[in-house]
Design an enzyme around this catalytic site. Structure first.
Site, PDB file in Angstrom:
ATOM      1  N   ASP A  30       0.936  -1.297  -0.063  1.00 15.10           N
ATOM      2  CA  ASP A  30       0.095   0.036  -0.057  1.00 15.10           C
ATOM      3  C   ASP A  30       0.773   1.134   0.088  1.00 15.10           C
ATOM      4  OD1 ASP A  30      -3.302   0.451   1.195  1.00 15.10           O
ATOM      5  OD2 ASP A  30      -1.741   2.256   1.278  1.00 15.10           O
ATOM      6  N   ASN A  85     -12.932  -3.210   2.700  1.00 20.35           N
ATOM      7  CA  ASN A  85     -13.937  -2.137   2.904  1.00 20.35           C
ATOM      8  C   ASN A  85     -14.855  -2.132   1.453  1.00 20.35           C
ATOM      9  OD1 ASN A  85     -12.398  -0.958   5.064  1.00 20.35           O
ATOM     10  ND2 ASN A  85     -10.845   0.136   3.585  1.00 20.35           N
ATOM     11  N   GLN A  92     -14.218   2.469   1.269  1.00 21.56           N
ATOM     12  CA  GLN A  92     -13.645   1.994  -0.022  1.00 21.56           C
ATOM     13  C   GLN A  92     -13.583   3.174  -0.759  1.00 21.56           C
ATOM     14  OE1 GLN A  92     -16.052  -0.728  -2.177  1.00 21.56           O
ATOM     15  NE2 GLN A  92     -14.238  -1.178  -3.583  1.00 21.56           N
ATOM     16  N   HIS A  98     -10.250  -5.516  -3.068  1.00 21.80           N
ATOM     17  CA  HIS A  98      -9.018  -5.867  -2.715  1.00 21.80           C
ATOM     18  C   HIS A  98      -9.075  -6.088  -1.091  1.00 21.80           C
ATOM     19  CE1 HIS A  98      -9.690  -1.345  -2.559  1.00 21.80           C
ATOM     20  NE2 HIS A  98      -9.071  -1.436  -1.141  1.00 21.80           N
ATOM     21  N   ILE A  99      -7.917  -6.852  -0.645  1.00 23.34           N
ATOM     22  CA  ILE A  99      -7.967  -7.283   0.758  1.00 23.34           C
ATOM     23  C   ILE A  99      -6.818  -6.385   1.246  1.00 23.34           C
ATOM     24  CG2 ILE A  99      -7.731  -8.888   2.291  1.00 23.34           C
ATOM     25  CD1 ILE A  99      -8.780 -11.079   0.457  1.00 23.34           C
ATOM     26  N   HIS A 100      -7.041  -5.689   2.498  1.00 21.04           N
ATOM     27  CA  HIS A 100      -5.707  -5.101   3.161  1.00 21.04           C
ATOM     28  C   HIS A 100      -5.265  -6.211   4.035  1.00 21.04           C
ATOM     29  CE1 HIS A 100      -6.752  -0.850   2.230  1.00 21.04           C
ATOM     30  NE2 HIS A 100      -7.934  -1.239   1.931  1.00 21.04           N
TER      31      HIS A 100
HETATM   32  P1  5GP Z   1      -9.644   1.316   0.212  1.00 17.92           P
HETATM   33  O1  5GP Z   1      -9.781   2.764   0.893  1.00 17.92           O
HETATM   34  O2  5GP Z   1     -10.228   1.513  -1.333  1.00 17.92           O
HETATM   35  O3  5GP Z   1     -10.135   0.145   0.982  1.00 17.92           O
HETATM   36  O4  5GP Z   1      -8.092   1.228   0.023  1.00 17.92           O
HETATM   37  C1  5GP Z   1      -7.410   1.805  -1.236  1.00 17.92           C
HETATM   38  C2  5GP Z   1      -5.871   1.834  -0.589  1.00 17.92           C
HETATM   39  O5  5GP Z   1      -5.170   1.968  -1.811  1.00 17.92           O
HETATM   40  C3  5GP Z   1      -5.489   2.708   0.414  1.00 17.92           C
HETATM   41  O6  5GP Z   1      -4.911   2.129   1.586  1.00 17.92           O
HETATM   42  C4  5GP Z   1      -4.523   3.544  -0.250  1.00 17.92           C
HETATM   43  O7  5GP Z   1      -3.448   4.132   0.552  1.00 17.92           O
HETATM   44  C5  5GP Z   1      -4.170   2.681  -1.504  1.00 17.92           C
HETATM   45  N1  5GP Z   1      -3.496   3.194  -2.445  1.00 17.92           N
HETATM   46  C6  5GP Z   1      -4.169   4.314  -3.250  1.00 17.92           C
HETATM   47  N2  5GP Z   1      -3.468   4.595  -4.464  1.00 17.92           N
HETATM   48  C7  5GP Z   1      -2.535   3.820  -4.485  1.00 17.92           C
HETATM   49  C8  5GP Z   1      -1.376   3.659  -5.622  1.00 17.92           C
HETATM   50  O8  5GP Z   1      -1.226   4.153  -6.538  1.00 17.92           O
HETATM   51  N3  5GP Z   1      -0.645   2.590  -5.193  1.00 17.92           N
HETATM   52  C9  5GP Z   1      -0.723   1.753  -4.191  1.00 17.92           C
HETATM   53  N4  5GP Z   1       0.392   0.697  -3.968  1.00 17.92           N
HETATM   54  N5  5GP Z   1      -1.670   2.124  -3.208  1.00 17.92           N
HETATM   55  C10 5GP Z   1      -2.454   2.964  -3.455  1.00 17.92           C
END
Ligand code: 5GP
Ligand code: ZN
Length: 110
Positions: A30, A85, A92, A98-100
């Protein structure tokens, strides 16, 4: 899917720090880590969120969990948290499932 950040990353059109890859899955760091270990376990197939899962995705979802487990074990994490999320109110921001994978310190529930 055009204009999807994670589709672009899985197709290597944008860079990411890759941890693992196979036919169906890419795992990368991330960009804004919220724990010492913070990886994203991402299917190469564009699925917008859990809300868009179909019965055909059952096996893929199992693969995502098995890959998450393998990576956590390879990294010798003592424990970890898997987070999906869903929807804006669910936190989200990227509309590609995606899975964190979070670990490396005690991870609290939000
Ligand atoms: P969400 O909030 O959709 O569950 O998580 C999205 C995640 O993607 C966030 O933790 C954010 O830091 C990560 N993220 C956003 N843009 C990028 C990117 O360009 N590259 C990477 N590696 N992670 C990203
Ligand atoms: Zn996508």
């Amino acid at each position: 899917m055009e204009n999807c950040l994670f589709c672009k990353i899985t197709k290597k059109e944008l860079p990411a720090e890759t941890i693992y890859e196979d036919k169906n899955i890419l795992v990368f760091k991330d960009i804004h880590p919220k724990a010492p270990v913070h990886f994203l376990v991402v299917p190469k197939k564009h699925i917008e969120s859990i809300n868009y899962l179909e019965p055909i995705d059952k096996e893929l979802m199992g693969e995502l969990l098995l890959v998450a487990k393998k990576i956590a074990q390879d990294k010798k994490l003592k424990g970890y948290k898997l987070v999906i999320n869903t929807g804006r109110e669910g936190g989200q921001l990227i509309d590609h499932l995606h899975i964190h994978l979070l670990g490396g310190k005690p991870i609290q529930m939000p």
